[in-house]
Design a protein around this motif. Structure first.
Motif, mmCIF file in Angstrom:
data_model
loop_
_atom_site.group_PDB
_atom_site.id
_atom_site.type_symbol
_atom_site.label_atom_id
_atom_site.label_comp_id
_atom_site.label_asym_id
_atom_site.label_seq_id
_atom_site.Cartn_x
_atom_site.Cartn_y
_atom_site.Cartn_z
ATOM 1 N N ALA A 1 0.753 -1.599 0.486
ATOM 2 C CA ALA A 1 0.188 0.565 0.075
ATOM 3 C C ALA A 1 1.063 0.840 0.388
ATOM 4 O O ALA A 1 1.918 0.884 -0.037
ATOM 5 C CB ALA A 1 -1.116 -0.221 1.117
ATOM 6 N N LYS A 2 0.545 2.115 -0.077
ATOM 7 C CA LYS A 2 0.662 3.603 0.100
ATOM 8 C C LYS A 2 0.375 4.039 1.090
ATOM 9 O O LYS A 2 0.817 5.592 1.177
ATOM 10 C CB LYS A 2 1.148 4.609 -1.230
ATOM 11 N N SER A 3 -0.081 3.550 1.494
ATOM 12 C CA SER A 3 -1.240 4.877 2.483
ATOM 13 C C SER A 3 -1.217 4.225 4.044
ATOM 14 O O SER A 3 -0.938 3.346 4.679
ATOM 15 C CB SER A 3 -2.823 4.283 2.772
ATOM 16 N N ARG B 1 -0.577 1.307 9.390
ATOM 17 C CA ARG B 1 -0.390 0.889 10.643
ATOM 18 C C ARG B 1 -1.741 0.210 11.147
ATOM 19 O O ARG B 1 -1.594 -0.534 11.651
ATOM 20 C CB ARG B 1 -1.311 2.262 10.756
ATOM 21 N N ASP B 2 -2.922 -0.010 10.800
ATOM 22 C CA ASP B 2 -3.612 -0.994 10.051
ATOM 23 C C ASP B 2 -3.001 -2.475 10.529
ATOM 24 O O ASP B 2 -3.458 -3.458 11.189
ATOM 25 C CB ASP B 2 -4.644 -1.243 9.614
ATOM 26 N N PHE B 3 -2.190 -2.221 9.524
ATOM 27 C CA PHE B 3 -1.635 -3.990 9.028
ATOM 28 C C PHE B 3 -0.534 -4.397 10.550
ATOM 29 O O PHE B 3 -0.742 -5.982 10.843
ATOM 30 C CB PHE B 3 -0.707 -4.049 7.308
ATOM 31 N N ASN C 1 6.224 7.512 11.374
ATOM 32 C CA ASN C 1 5.885 8.782 10.805
ATOM 33 C C ASN C 1 7.356 9.272 9.582
ATOM 34 O O ASN C 1 6.920 9.245 8.908
ATOM 35 C CB ASN C 1 5.782 9.991 11.232
ATOM 36 N N GLN C 2 8.619 8.846 10.383
ATOM 37 C CA GLN C 2 9.934 9.740 10.092
ATOM 38 C C GLN C 2 10.878 7.573 9.133
ATOM 39 O O GLN C 2 11.028 8.631 7.543
ATOM 40 C CB GLN C 2 11.362 9.640 10.940
ATOM 41 N N SER D 1 5.428 -2.166 16.646
ATOM 42 C CA SER D 1 4.054 -1.424 16.641
ATOM 43 C C SER D 1 3.437 -0.574 16.233
ATOM 44 O O SER D 1 4.607 0.634 15.453
ATOM 45 C CB SER D 1 3.676 -1.652 18.313
ATOM 46 N N PRO D 2 2.390 -0.146 15.803
ATOM 47 C CA PRO D 2 2.011 1.251 15.180
ATOM 48 C C PRO D 2 2.171 1.830 15.733
ATOM 49 O O PRO D 2 1.855 3.480 15.199
ATOM 50 C CB PRO D 2 0.255 1.110 15.220
ATOM 51 N N GLY D 3 2.567 2.362 17.089
ATOM 52 C CA GLY D 3 2.545 3.383 17.876
ATOM 53 C C GLY D 3 4.336 3.479 17.870
ATOM 54 O O GLY D 3 4.679 4.180 18.631
#
Length: 347
Positions: free
Chosen positions: A152-154, A159-161, A194-195, A187-189
């Motif tokens: 994906a690009k999103s 994050r959901d994955f 983001n970086q 983890s998504p956290g």
């Protein structure tokens, strides 16, 4: 027999590369070799295909360093017609040209098709390589041998994955190689997510792949030739790449070390599972990166490490590769060039 090795650039090659070892093995078997880069093809007005090839000075070379130095300093550019070349061995990495020289990334497959149409045996088959131009090719293989993967690009989808993967994920660009921009996310956290996303997403789509804990012990680079495990003198062309301390990637040029690999039934089962498609696509020489019973990568363009495993096990696997090319030329000539390049590539 004359073998032309297609590479990204002469300057970018090294005595330590598998391509150099293959070229030296061919010379030692009495063949002629030359090097070709993306700038070196000429399609003439009469539709003949010419290659401006760099040829090493004549002589007997025993060491890769001596051969490579002579090639770079004393090599001669010769204008060769396709009927003067028996094999075009495509050994470039398109991802290295994708950003700065995008025109060059597809030259090998484009002109490889033209060479094959004129009777040159081209390996790996250029039509097959065109399919494998990015890592989406990996998704065509059986699900049983692939880690769970999202492309994906999103960042929201990613994050959901990651949220669903308790042991974390590996994130990497859809196009690329050599361990560049490969990151482990717990983890998504993760504070760096983001970086990481900003750094990698500029290259296009991302792959998020379920992390395999066994990867801490490294992966196995396992070579297939003609769709089957490459063996010579009773030994498999395979080695384990162990990552450096604190490093996720096991690439040798990223500090990974090479040790002997145990070839289990699970490893052989993985190789057997991917064999049908590799043969269908004319993939002569391929490197699989295996962890447990899963494949992390299928290296079709320029699988490296044959020199490493040859040194590790004391077996000249490159010699076996050149012998296989000799057999293809014998088959091609014996059948009056009736067989397609894709068929010849894996016979």
């Amino acid at each position: 027999m004359r073998i032309a090795f297609f590479v990204n650039s002469i300057e970018g090659e090294s005595p330590a590369y598998t391509t150099t070892t293959l070229a030296l093995a061919a010379l030692m078997r009495g063949h002629e070799i030359c090097y070709v880069t993306p700038e070196d093809f000429v399609l003439c007005p009469d539709d003949s295909l010419i290659i401006r090839a760099l040829t090493p000075p004549s002589g007997k070379y025993k060491k890769a360093e001596t051969f490579f130095k002579a090639l770079q300093s004393e090599g001669e550019t010769r204008r060769l017609a396709t009927d003067e070349i028996d094999v075009l061995f495509l050994r470039n990495d398109p991802s290295l040209d994708a950003s700065e020289r995008p025109w060059a990334a597809h030259v090998g497959t484009l002109f490889g098709r033209l060479a094959a149409a004129r009777g040159v045996v081209v390996v790996n088959d250029p039509d097959g390589l065109a399919k494998a131009q990015n890592k989406l090719y990996f998704q065509d293989f059986p699900h049983a041998v692939r880690p769970e993967t999202l492309i994906a690009k999103s960042i929201d989808e990613i994050r959901d994955f990651i949220q669903a993967q308790k042991k974390g994920v590996i994130v990497k660009p859809l196009q690329g190689s050599g361990g560049k921009h490969v990151f482990k996310i717990a983890s998504p956290g993760d504070a760096n997510l983001n970086q990481i996303f900003e750094a990698v997403s500029g290259e296009g789509y991302l792959i998020a792949q379920r992390y395999l804990p066994e990867a801490t012990e490294g992966d196995i680079r396992f070579f297939l030739m003609n769709g089957r495990p490459l063996m010579h003198e009773g030994k498999y062309a395979a080695f384990r790449r162990v990552p450096a301390d604190g490093e996720t990637r096991s690439n040798v040029h990223r500090g990974g070390t090479v040790v002997q690999a145990e070839i289990t039934d699970a490893v052989l089962a993985v190789a057997d599972a991917v064999r049908p498609k590799l043969m269908q696509d004319g993939m002569f020489l391929v490197g699989l990166d295996i962890v447990g019973d899963k494949i992390l990568e299928i290296n079709t363009f320029t699988p490296g490490g044959l020199n490493n495993v040859s040194e590790l096990l004391g077996v000249s696997f490159c010699d076996a590769v050149i012998a296989a090319l000799e057999e293809k030329i014998t088959i091609r000539d014996g059948y009056g060039r009736q067989l397609s390049n894709r068929e010849l590539a894996t016979l």
